[in-house]
Design a protein around this motif. Structure first.
Motif, mmCIF file in Angstrom:
data_model
loop_
_atom_site.group_PDB
_atom_site.id
_atom_site.type_symbol
_atom_site.label_atom_id
_atom_site.label_comp_id
_atom_site.label_asym_id
_atom_site.label_seq_id
_atom_site.Cartn_x
_atom_site.Cartn_y
_atom_site.Cartn_z
ATOM 1 N N LEU A 265 0.827 -1.211 0.000
ATOM 2 C CA LEU A 265 0.000 0.000 0.000
ATOM 3 C C LEU A 265 0.862 1.262 0.000
ATOM 4 O O LEU A 265 0.617 2.209 -0.770
ATOM 5 C CB LEU A 265 -0.924 0.009 1.213
ATOM 6 C CG LEU A 265 -1.974 -1.105 1.299
ATOM 7 C CD1 LEU A 265 -2.661 -1.082 2.653
ATOM 8 C CD2 LEU A 265 -3.001 -0.992 0.180
ATOM 9 N N GLU A 266 1.871 1.279 0.841
ATOM 10 C CA GLU A 266 2.720 2.463 0.931
ATOM 11 C C GLU A 266 3.676 2.544 -0.259
ATOM 12 O O GLU A 266 4.185 3.620 -0.578
ATOM 13 C CB GLU A 266 3.430 2.485 2.282
ATOM 14 C CG GLU A 266 2.418 2.693 3.416
ATOM 15 C CD GLU A 266 2.995 2.662 4.818
ATOM 16 O OE1 GLU A 266 4.195 2.986 4.980
ATOM 17 O OE2 GLU A 266 2.244 2.333 5.763
ATOM 18 N N GLY A 267 3.902 1.399 -0.911
ATOM 19 C CA GLY A 267 4.608 1.429 -2.188
ATOM 20 C C GLY A 267 3.801 2.179 -3.230
ATOM 21 O O GLY A 267 4.340 2.989 -4.002
ATOM 22 N N TYR A 268 2.488 1.919 -3.252
ATOM 23 C CA TYR A 268 1.619 2.649 -4.186
ATOM 24 C C TYR A 268 1.648 4.153 -3.885
ATOM 25 O O TYR A 268 1.752 4.979 -4.802
ATOM 26 C CB TYR A 268 0.182 2.136 -4.108
ATOM 27 C CG TYR A 268 -0.749 2.901 -5.018
ATOM 28 C CD1 TYR A 268 -0.873 2.556 -6.359
ATOM 29 C CD2 TYR A 268 -1.482 3.991 -4.543
ATOM 30 C CE1 TYR A 268 -1.697 3.287 -7.207
ATOM 31 C CE2 TYR A 268 -2.303 4.729 -5.381
ATOM 32 C CZ TYR A 268 -2.424 4.370 -6.713
ATOM 33 O OH TYR A 268 -3.222 5.095 -7.555
ATOM 34 N N LEU A 269 1.559 4.510 -2.607
ATOM 35 C CA LEU A 269 1.632 5.925 -2.231
ATOM 36 C C LEU A 269 2.970 6.526 -2.653
ATOM 37 O O LEU A 269 3.036 7.691 -3.076
ATOM 38 C CB LEU A 269 1.437 6.086 -0.725
ATOM 39 C CG LEU A 269 0.102 5.579 -0.146
ATOM 40 C CD1 LEU A 269 0.082 5.752 1.367
ATOM 41 C CD2 LEU A 269 -1.087 6.294 -0.785
ATOM 42 N N SER A 270 4.029 5.742 -2.565
ATOM 43 C CA SER A 270 5.361 6.203 -2.987
ATOM 44 C C SER A 270 5.380 6.482 -4.485
ATOM 45 O O SER A 270 6.001 7.453 -4.949
ATOM 46 C CB SER A 270 6.414 5.142 -2.650
ATOM 47 O OG SER A 270 6.443 4.865 -1.266
ATOM 48 N N HIS A 271 4.725 5.616 -5.247
ATOM 49 C CA HIS A 271 4.651 5.813 -6.694
ATOM 50 C C HIS A 271 3.912 7.106 -7.022
ATOM 51 O O HIS A 271 4.306 7.864 -7.921
ATOM 52 C CB HIS A 271 3.945 4.612 -7.340
ATOM 53 C CG HIS A 271 3.673 4.777 -8.796
ATOM 54 N ND1 HIS A 271 4.679 4.984 -9.727
ATOM 55 C CD2 HIS A 271 2.501 4.788 -9.501
ATOM 56 C CE1 HIS A 271 4.140 5.098 -10.934
ATOM 57 N NE2 HIS A 271 2.827 4.992 -10.817
ATOM 58 N N GLU A 272 2.879 7.399 -6.276
ATOM 59 C CA GLU A 272 2.077 8.594 -6.530
ATOM 60 C C GLU A 272 2.747 9.877 -6.047
ATOM 61 O O GLU A 272 2.559 10.944 -6.640
ATOM 62 C CB GLU A 272 0.708 8.460 -5.853
ATOM 63 C CG GLU A 272 -0.201 7.409 -6.465
ATOM 64 C CD GLU A 272 -0.826 7.879 -7.777
ATOM 65 O OE1 GLU A 272 -0.789 9.099 -8.050
ATOM 66 O OE2 GLU A 272 -1.331 7.026 -8.526
ATOM 67 N N LEU A 273 3.535 9.781 -4.968
ATOM 68 C CA LEU A 273 3.975 11.004 -4.287
ATOM 69 C C LEU A 273 5.481 11.250 -4.290
ATOM 70 O O LEU A 273 5.913 12.409 -4.239
ATOM 71 C CB LEU A 273 3.489 10.988 -2.836
ATOM 72 C CG LEU A 273 1.968 11.000 -2.623
ATOM 73 C CD1 LEU A 273 1.637 10.797 -1.157
ATOM 74 C CD2 LEU A 273 1.363 12.300 -3.143
#
Length: 351
Positions: A265-273
Motif C-alpha cells: 500500500l505504501e509502495g503505491y503511495l510512494s509511486h504517486e507522491l
C-alpha cells in the motif's frame, strides 16, 4: 561470525553469544537472575538455553504467547512476580521469546525499580532481525499497537538461529517481511538477493538485517530523524494488524503479514507522491504476494482501518506522517498523504 556493535551493547550470534552471556553474568554478579518465557519457548527453547547457561537461575516466569497478551495486565503479573521473588535493582531479566515477549519484557525491566538490566534472546525471525534490536520496549493499548513504552537498550542481544527450527513456517515468513523491508529502505542489492531466497533462516542474511537496522538505530537512537525509515509499511500495516486483532470475523494477522500489506500500500503511495517507478512498485507487490496470501478488505474494512491511522505514533500536530520510497533502497520520511489516495492504494493491492 562477528558481533554487531551498537552504542551501548552488542548483538552476538551463535557460539559467540553463549560465551558473551556467561562472561557478562560472571562479571556483573547479579543478585537475582530471572528468565521470562511463554508456553512455547518454555517447551522448545528453555532446555537448550539452560544447557548453555553456566549460572543458576533464581526463577522462571511464563506469560501467554500472542499479541493479544501484550498489554499492561501481563506486565502487572510480571512486576508482581519480580517483587514477590525479592527482585531488586541488581537483578537481571533474561527475555527468551519472540517480539511480543522481548517488547514486553524489556518494558517490564525498564520500569521495575526504575530500571533493571535485561538481555534479549529472540527466538523468532521477526524478533531476531527487528523487535529485539534498537531498544524499543512497550505494550499495546487495547488493540492499538505499542502505544505505551520507552526506548531503553538491553545489555546485549543473543541470536541463535537454531531456535528457528522450532517455528511453524508462517512465523518464519512473518519475520522475512522485515528483512525485505531492510532492503527496500536501505540497500537495493540486499533486496535483490532476498527476492530469490527460499530459505530465510541462514545466519548471514540474519546478520545482514541486524547490521542494517543497527546502523540506522545507532545514528538516531530516539527516532528524531533517520530511524523513522524503519517504519516503512508500518503506518497502514499497524492499522491493519490492529483492525484484524479486534474484529473476530477477520483472521488475526501476524505482524509481518500485516506489514507486508502495508508495504504494498505504501509502495503505491510512494509511486504517486515520491517518485517510485511503476516497475519498482510492481516488483514490490509481486515479491510480497509470492510469500504472503492476499487478504480481502471491503469498503467498511478500509474505512475502519483508515480511522485507526490517527493513533499512529509518528503523528504530529494532528498530521499523519508516512515513510515512503523514492526508489528501492532510498526512503524519505514525514510525507503527508492526501486522503483520496488511500482507496486507490487498496484498489491497487486488490488488483
Amino acid at each position: 561470525m562477528e558481533s554487531v556493535k551498537s552504542q551501548s551493547y552488542e548483538v552476538f550470534l551463535n557460539e559467540l553469544g553463549e560465551a558473551a552471556l556467561n562472561q557478562h553474568v560472571a562479571k556483573h554478579g547479579y543478585s537475582k537472575i530471572f528468565v521470562l518465557v511463554d508456553e512455547n519457548t518454555r517447551k522448545f527453547c528453555l532446555p537448550q538455553f539452560q544447557k548453555m547457561f553456566e549460572h543458576s537461575i533464581d526463577d522462571i516466569f511464563e506469560i501467554a504467547s500472542g499479541e493479544e497478551n501484550k498489554h499492561i495486565q501481563t506486565c502487572l503479573k510480571v512486576w508482581e512476580f519480580l517483587s514477590n521473588e525479592d527482585g531488586d535493582r541488581k537483578s537481571l531479566l533474561i527475555n527468551l521469546g519472540g517480539g511480543v515477549l522481548t517488547d514486553l519484557g524489556g518494558f517490564v525491566a525498564s520500569t521495575f525499580k526504575r530500571g533493571i538490566h535485561f538481555i534479549n534472546i529472540p527466538t523468532t525471525l521477526l524478533s531476531m532481525v527487528d523487535a529485539s534490536i534498537g531498544g524499543k520496549t512497550g505494550v499495546d493499548l487495547g488493540a492499538l499497537k505499542n502505544q505505551i513504552g520507552v526506548i531503553n537498550q538491553p545489555q546485549m542481544v543473543l541470536v541463535f538461529p537454531e531456535f528457528l527450527e522450532t517455528l511453524e513456517p508462517r512465523q518464519v515468513t512473518s519475520g522475512f517481511a522485515e528483512m525485505l523491508k531492510h532492503g527496500l529502505i536501505k540497500e537495493q542489492e540486499y533486496w535483490e538477493q532476498l527476492k530469490t531466497k527460499e530459505d530465510f533462516k541462514d545466519a548471514s542474511s540474519i546478520q545482514k538485517s541486524i547490521a542494517i537496522k543497527n546502523d540506522v538505530v545507532t545514528q538516531d537512537p530516539t527516532e528524531k530523524g533517520i530511524r523513522k525509515i524503519l517504519n516503512y509499511g508500518h503506518t497502514l500495516g499497524h492499522a491493519i494488524e490492529s483492525y484484524c486483532l479486534e474484529n473476530y470475523d477477520k483472521r488475526t494477522l501476524l505482524h509481518g503479514e500485516a506489514i507486508a500489506i502495508g508495504m504494498i500500500l505504501e509502495g503505491y503511495l510512494s509511486h504517486e507522491l515520491t517518485g517510485l517507478s511503476k516497475l519498482a512498485l510492481d516488483d514490490i507487490k509481486q515479491t510480497f504476494l509470492k510469500h504472503f496470501e492476499k487478504v480481502e478488505f471491503d469498503e467498511n474494512d478500509i474505512d475502519s482501518i483508515l480511522k485507526l491511522l490517527k493513533y499512529d505514533k509518528k503523528n504530529s500536530h494532528g498530521d499523519i506522517n508516512f515513510v515512503l520510497l523514492q526508489s528501492i533502497g532510498i526512503a524519505v520520511t514525514d510525507i503527508k498523504v492526501p486522503e483520496n489516495l488511500f482507496e486507490k492504494a487498496f484498489a491497487y493491492y486488490k488488483e
